[in-house]
Scaffold this active site. Structure first.
Site, PDB file in Angstrom:
ATOM      1  CG  ASN A  58     -19.348   6.751  19.373  1.00  0.00           C
ATOM      2  OD1 ASN A  58     -18.116   6.814  19.297  1.00  0.00           O
ATOM      3  ND2 ASN A  58     -20.018   5.662  19.045  1.00  0.00           N
ATOM      4  CG  HIS A  80     -21.521   2.845  14.808  1.00  0.00           C
ATOM      5  ND1 HIS A  80     -20.839   1.960  15.611  1.00  0.00           N
ATOM      6  CD2 HIS A  80     -22.239   2.082  13.931  1.00  0.00           C
ATOM      7  CE1 HIS A  80     -21.135   0.724  15.253  1.00  0.00           C
ATOM      8  NE2 HIS A  80     -21.984   0.771  14.239  1.00  0.00           N
ATOM      9  CG  MET A 103     -11.048   0.286  20.680  1.00  0.00           C
ATOM     10  SD  MET A 103     -12.322   0.028  19.413  1.00  0.00           S
ATOM     11  CE  MET A 103     -12.441  -1.755  19.456  1.00  0.00           C
ATOM     12  NE  ARG A 104     -13.122   1.507  29.662  1.00  0.00           N
ATOM     13  CZ  ARG A 104     -12.786   0.480  30.424  1.00  0.00           C
ATOM     14  NH1 ARG A 104     -11.735  -0.251  30.121  1.00  0.00           N
ATOM     15  NH2 ARG A 104     -13.488   0.173  31.498  1.00  0.00           N
ATOM     16  CG  ASP A 150     -22.815   1.606  18.620  1.00  0.00           C
ATOM     17  OD1 ASP A 150     -22.070   2.509  19.028  1.00  0.00           O
ATOM     18  OD2 ASP A 150     -22.403   0.463  18.342  1.00  0.00           O
ATOM     19  CB  SER A 168      -7.898   8.709  11.018  1.00  0.00           C
ATOM     20  OG  SER A 168      -9.131   8.037  11.094  1.00  0.00           O
ATOM     21  CG  ASN A 169     -13.027   9.835  13.028  1.00  0.00           C
ATOM     22  OD1 ASN A 169     -13.717  10.497  12.269  1.00  0.00           O
ATOM     23  ND2 ASN A 169     -12.947   8.505  12.964  1.00  0.00           N
TER      24      ASN A 169
HETATM   25  C1  GRF Z   1     -13.748   4.744  13.318  1.00  0.00           C
HETATM   26  O1  GRF Z   1     -14.100   3.852  12.276  1.00  0.00           O
HETATM   27  C2  GRF Z   1     -14.959   5.126  14.115  1.00  0.00           C
HETATM   28  O2  GRF Z   1     -16.121   5.150  13.352  1.00  0.00           O
HETATM   29  C3  GRF Z   1     -15.037   4.025  15.135  1.00  0.00           C
HETATM   30  O3  GRF Z   1     -13.709   3.737  15.454  1.00  0.00           O
HETATM   31  C4  GRF Z   1     -12.870   4.078  14.357  1.00  0.00           C
HETATM   32  C5  GRF Z   1     -11.822   5.013  14.892  1.00  0.00           C
HETATM   33  O4  GRF Z   1     -10.867   5.313  13.912  1.00  0.00           O
HETATM   34  N1  GRF Z   1     -15.821   4.431  16.268  1.00  0.00           N
HETATM   35  P1  GRF Z   1      -9.776   6.427  14.212  1.00  0.00           P
HETATM   36  O5  GRF Z   1      -9.029   5.994  15.484  1.00  0.00           O
HETATM   37  O6  GRF Z   1     -10.476   7.728  14.402  1.00  0.00           O
HETATM   38  O7  GRF Z   1      -8.875   6.414  13.011  1.00  0.00           O
END
Ligand code: GRF
Length: 234
Positions: A109, A111, A92-93, A147, A15-16
């Site tokens: 990044n 967070h 996720m790494r 982070d 979604s980002n």
């Molecule tokens: C988001 O909550 C971001 O803050 C975290 O991972 C999630 C990714 O969501 N790092 P998406 O895949 O962008 O929907």
């Protein structure tokens, strides 16, 4: 003007990534997403990239591949699209110095908490469990820690008594979708400097008037610039 070339790294929903692609398409972000990379074979995020005709690459770790070998291989593939910044959007790494060293001070990044609170996984559940009244999101440069890198922008989301990790995550996510494109636009405009592990945002002497979301603050400053009025610290 040359558009800032972005490589986006994802593992899941995306979604980002979608928010960034929408901001590019809408002109709010003067950048070009030149490639989307994943450590998974076919994450849902790839679909958002394909809809915008952005090339995607799955760079999946081998069963016996070391972290350093994988990070070097990933860095090589990403380098091939000649990005000026690397945008982590739900990857996720944890990337090692092998990868980060290939793009010094050029990896960002997001967070889902107000760092330095609630680092690591399940930041929204951590916030609910801690009983904080406010949480939010943070866009930061990535360093070798988890982070811990220099903070660019933060946005605040309230935490209510009846919140679960899921309801809070949804409220924070809406903030993420505003904050990441805004931070990348600051990068595209060449306004970000890292000094002593802090990010300076150069905005022509204008100062925030009151403590608010930094993304809203930035918007206020831009709006006041667009109106032609120069307002200093009040
Ligand atoms: C988001 O909550 C971001 O803050 C975290 O991972 C999630 C990714 O969501 N790092 P998406 O895949 O962008 O929907």
């Amino acid at each position: 003007m040359e558009l800032l070339r972005l490589a986006v790294l994802v593992s899941g929903r995306g979604s980002n990534l979608k928010a960034i692609l929408d901001a590019v398409a809408g002109g709010a972000l003067e950048a070009s997403v030149v490639g989307v990379f994943s450590d998974r074979v076919e994450p849902p995020a790839f679909e958002w990239a394909r809809r915008r005709r952005v090339p995607v690459w799955a760079v999946v770790p081998g069963a016996t591949e070391s972290r350093a070998a994988y990070d070097a291989r990933l860095a090589g593939q990403v380098r091939d699209v000649r990005p000026q910044a690397v945008v982590l959007a739900g990857l996720m790494r944890v990337l090692s110095p092998v990868f980060l060293g290939a793009f010094p001070d050029r990896v960002l990044n997001i967070h889902p908490a107000l760092l330095p609170s609630f680092r690591g996984l399940d930041a929204q559940a951590q916030a609910v469990a801690a009983g904080v009244r406010f949480s939010g999101c943070t866009v930061h440069f990535v360093d070798a820690g988890a982070d811990t890198g220099p903070i660019i922008l933060q946005s605040v989301a309230p935490v209510y008594g009846q919140d679960t990790a899921e309801t809070l995550a949804a409220r924070i996510l809406a903030k993420e979708h505003q904050t990441y494109p805004a931070a990348l636009q600051l990068l595209a405009e060449g306004r970000l400097r890292i000094r002593d592990r802090r990010v300076l945002i150069e905005w022509d002497g204008r100062q925030p008037r009151s403590p608010r979301d930094s993304v809203l603050e930035w918007q206020w400053i831009k709006d006041s610039c667009a109106g032609g009025s120069h307002r200093g610290q009040e």
